[in-house]
Write a protein that holds these residues in place. Structure first.
Motif, mmCIF file in Angstrom:
data_model
loop_
_atom_site.group_PDB
_atom_site.id
_atom_site.type_symbol
_atom_site.label_atom_id
_atom_site.label_comp_id
_atom_site.label_asym_id
_atom_site.label_seq_id
_atom_site.Cartn_x
_atom_site.Cartn_y
_atom_site.Cartn_z
ATOM 1 N N ARG A 144 22.830 17.235 32.385
ATOM 2 C CA ARG A 144 23.493 17.766 33.577
ATOM 3 C C ARG A 144 24.509 16.745 34.069
ATOM 4 N N PHE A 145 25.715 17.218 34.361
ATOM 5 C CA PHE A 145 26.788 16.346 34.825
ATOM 6 C C PHE A 145 27.363 16.893 36.134
ATOM 7 N N ALA A 146 27.940 15.988 36.915
ATOM 8 C CA ALA A 146 28.635 16.380 38.141
ATOM 9 C C ALA A 146 29.554 15.239 38.560
ATOM 10 N N VAL A 147 30.358 15.512 39.560
ATOM 11 C CA VAL A 147 31.192 14.481 40.183
ATOM 12 C C VAL A 147 30.854 14.431 41.663
ATOM 13 N N ILE A 148 30.567 13.234 42.149
ATOM 14 C CA ILE A 148 30.391 13.030 43.589
ATOM 15 C C ILE A 148 31.772 12.792 44.169
ATOM 16 N N THR A 149 32.202 13.714 45.007
ATOM 17 C CA THR A 149 33.577 13.651 45.518
ATOM 18 C C THR A 149 33.674 13.118 46.939
ATOM 19 N N GLN A 150 32.550 13.031 47.640
ATOM 20 C CA GLN A 150 32.623 12.583 49.025
ATOM 21 C C GLN A 150 31.247 12.130 49.500
ATOM 22 N N TYR A 151 31.252 11.299 50.538
ATOM 23 C CA TYR A 151 30.011 10.855 51.171
ATOM 24 C C TYR A 151 30.203 10.890 52.678
ATOM 25 N N PHE B 81 24.937 11.230 23.004
ATOM 26 C CA PHE B 81 25.303 11.339 24.410
ATOM 27 C C PHE B 81 26.813 11.349 24.574
ATOM 28 N N GLU B 82 27.493 10.531 23.794
ATOM 29 C CA GLU B 82 28.957 10.473 23.900
ATOM 30 C C GLU B 82 29.585 11.848 23.678
ATOM 31 N N ALA B 83 29.027 12.618 22.744
ATOM 32 C CA ALA B 83 29.553 13.957 22.487
ATOM 33 C C ALA B 83 29.342 14.871 23.693
ATOM 34 N N ALA B 84 28.195 14.753 24.343
ATOM 35 C CA ALA B 84 27.927 15.556 25.538
ATOM 36 C C ALA B 84 28.879 15.176 26.667
ATOM 37 N N LEU B 85 29.082 13.872 26.852
ATOM 38 C CA LEU B 85 29.997 13.409 27.904
ATOM 39 C C LEU B 85 31.418 13.868 27.625
ATOM 40 N N ASP B 86 31.854 13.774 26.369
ATOM 41 C CA ASP B 86 33.209 14.224 26.009
ATOM 42 C C ASP B 86 33.379 15.709 26.309
ATOM 43 N N CYS B 87 32.354 16.502 26.022
ATOM 44 C CA CYS B 87 32.422 17.938 26.289
ATOM 45 C C CYS B 87 32.589 18.204 27.779
ATOM 46 N N TYR B 88 31.843 17.469 28.601
ATOM 47 C CA TYR B 88 31.951 17.644 30.055
ATOM 48 C C TYR B 88 33.336 17.248 30.550
ATOM 49 N N LEU B 89 33.812 16.076 30.119
ATOM 50 C CA LEU B 89 35.102 15.590 30.604
ATOM 51 C C LEU B 89 36.246 16.493 30.169
ATOM 52 N N ALA B 90 36.099 17.127 28.998
ATOM 53 C CA ALA B 90 37.159 18.004 28.494
ATOM 54 C C ALA B 90 37.357 19.220 29.395
ATOM 55 N N GLN B 91 36.299 19.656 30.084
ATOM 56 C CA GLN B 91 36.415 20.828 30.948
ATOM 57 C C GLN B 91 36.633 20.451 32.417
ATOM 58 N N LEU B 92 36.656 19.157 32.713
ATOM 59 C CA LEU B 92 36.818 18.706 34.092
ATOM 60 C C LEU B 92 38.242 18.963 34.569
ATOM 61 N N SER B 93 38.367 19.569 35.731
ATOM 62 C CA SER B 93 39.689 19.985 36.218
ATOM 63 C C SER B 93 40.365 18.931 37.092
ATOM 64 N N ILE B 94 39.747 17.762 37.211
ATOM 65 C CA ILE B 94 40.342 16.679 37.991
ATOM 66 C C ILE B 94 40.517 15.456 37.096
ATOM 67 N N THR C 299 28.542 14.849 48.511
ATOM 68 C CA THR C 299 29.055 16.133 48.050
ATOM 69 C C THR C 299 29.042 16.141 46.529
ATOM 70 N N ILE C 300 28.297 17.086 45.955
ATOM 71 C CA ILE C 300 28.161 17.201 44.506
ATOM 72 C C ILE C 300 29.039 18.361 44.035
ATOM 73 N N SER C 301 30.021 18.053 43.205
ATOM 74 C CA SER C 301 30.987 19.055 42.753
ATOM 75 C C SER C 301 31.078 19.057 41.228
ATOM 76 N N HIS C 302 31.762 20.071 40.706
ATOM 77 C CA HIS C 302 32.067 20.145 39.263
ATOM 78 C C HIS C 302 30.791 20.015 38.413
ATOM 79 N N GLN C 303 29.739 20.739 38.816
ATOM 80 C CA GLN C 303 28.482 20.652 38.083
ATOM 81 C C GLN C 303 28.542 21.458 36.777
ATOM 82 N N ALA C 304 27.916 20.909 35.760
ATOM 83 C CA ALA C 304 27.815 21.597 34.474
ATOM 84 C C ALA C 304 26.514 21.164 33.799
ATOM 85 N N THR C 305 25.854 22.102 33.136
ATOM 86 C CA THR C 305 24.611 21.829 32.415
ATOM 87 C C THR C 305 24.753 22.291 30.973
ATOM 88 N N PHE C 306 24.387 21.405 30.043
ATOM 89 C CA PHE C 306 24.456 21.726 28.620
ATOM 90 C C PHE C 306 23.078 21.510 27.993
#
Length: 333
Positions: free
Chosen positions: A26-33, A56-69, A41-48
């Motif tokens: 599970r990945f996300a980006v913390i965008t604010q506190y 793990f590197e392949a999973a991280l690359d997959c997440y970052l490839a779809q990240l819109s920021i 604030t937990i944003s851009h959540q994705a679960t694979f």
């Protein structure tokens, strides 16, 4: 579900957070506190599904490839596996990586990799009291240590050590310390378990396989031939099976003594937080059990234990909040 927060006027550098287990990554980006509510604030959540990746590197690359920021420069990973120096192992997946090499490859300015129960400890001060269940009331000291623990696949525990200078997490192997019997029934159960176990640890009873063992042992102590039941089956049959019902009740009673022992060990005057995969599913039974009585029955230290609040954590995203808190605490220091 994302953590909600008010608009934060101070600049916050976003943090990539991850919760890496044997089943899901599970990945996300913390965008604010929000410093007023202590909420991230937990944003851009994705679960694979973890199994669909070779590393793990392949999973991280997959997440970052779809990240819109733009890719954040800070990251913290909570992993269900051992960490030795910079070497991280997820044995159920066959994944292994070096955190320093990952930091260099991804060009992170900051990267931390922590155990999942360390993440639970970091998360504790940032949890929302309205989303969790008070098992035992008390008076938490705001700068005192906090203990976290819980039965799941195994039994995990950690301590958030706090003083006026800041905080740090102490990880441990509390699940493998000797389980102490307190009542006559505890002693009868432990004596019966000695026929199959040379050393009886906390995890031998307070875990998924431990709950099944407690059922078998309870049946034998009551003079009944046990069925070959899993932990889930023990729970499912509790309404129709007297031994299953007694097993779940005693599980909730006895873990009160265990939690009290660990609270004393860690000096957890800041509170005890219980999680894991088992007890949140039996919160009503836990509330009606002798947990509180057994938590506080500590002889000369009964008054000390009596002032410690205990919370059952049912809130979502604990590893992600803890990963964020780990990085955030260091930036505040």
């Amino acid at each position: 579900m994302s953590q909600t927060t008010h608009i934060q006027v101070n600049k916050f550098d976003p943090i990539i957070v991850a919760d890496i287990g044997g089943t899901n990554a599970r990945f996300a980006v913390i965008t604010q506190y929000n410093c007023d509510t202590y909420q991230f604030t937990i944003s851009h959540q994705a679960t694979f599904p973890s199994a669909q990746f070779q590393s793990f590197e392949a999973a991280l690359d997959c997440y970052l490839a779809q990240l819109s920021i733009e890719t954040p420069k800070r990251a913290c990973l909570a992993v269900a596996g051992p960490i030795k120096a910079n070497q991280v192992y997820l044995t159920n997946l066959g994944w292994h990586f070096n955190s320093q090499e990952l930091k260099d490859t991804m060009r992170f300015d900051e990267l931390s990799v922590i155990n999942d129960f360390a993440a639970f400890a970091y998360a504790a001060p940032y949890l929302d009291p309205n989303k969790n269940i008070t098992i035992k009331s008390g008076q938490a000291e705001q700068t005192a240590n906090i203990a976290v623990m819980g039965p799941g696949t195994g039994f995990g525990a950690a301590c958030l050590v706090r003083d006026i200078n800041g905080c740090a997490v102490m990880s441990c192997e509390a699940g493998h310390i000797s389980l102490a019997p307190v009542t006559d029934l505890d002693r009868a159960l432990v004596n019966e378990m000695r026929s199959e176990l040379q050393h009886i640890s906390i995890e031998d009873v307070f875990s998924g396989r431990g709950l099944a063992r407690l059922y078998r042992t309870m049946a034998k102590v009551k003079g009944i031939t046990p069925l070959n039941l899993t932990a889930a089956q023990v729970s499912d049959k509790a309404s129709e099976c007297e031994v299953c019902d007694a097993t779940l009740n005693h599980f909730c009673d006895w873990i009160g003594s265990v939690a009290g022992d660990l609270a004393l060990t860690f000096g957890a005057l800041g509170g005890v937080f219980i999680g894991g995969g088992i007890l949140p599913r039996m919160s009503d039974r836990l509330l009606s059990s002798r947990f509180v009585e057994r938590f506080t029955e500590k002889g000369l230290m009964s008054q000390y234990a009596g002032q410690i609040p205990v919370t059952l954590v049912v809130q979502d995203n604990i590893p992600l909040i803890g990963a964020a808190a780990c990085i955030h605490e260091r930036s505040q220091g």
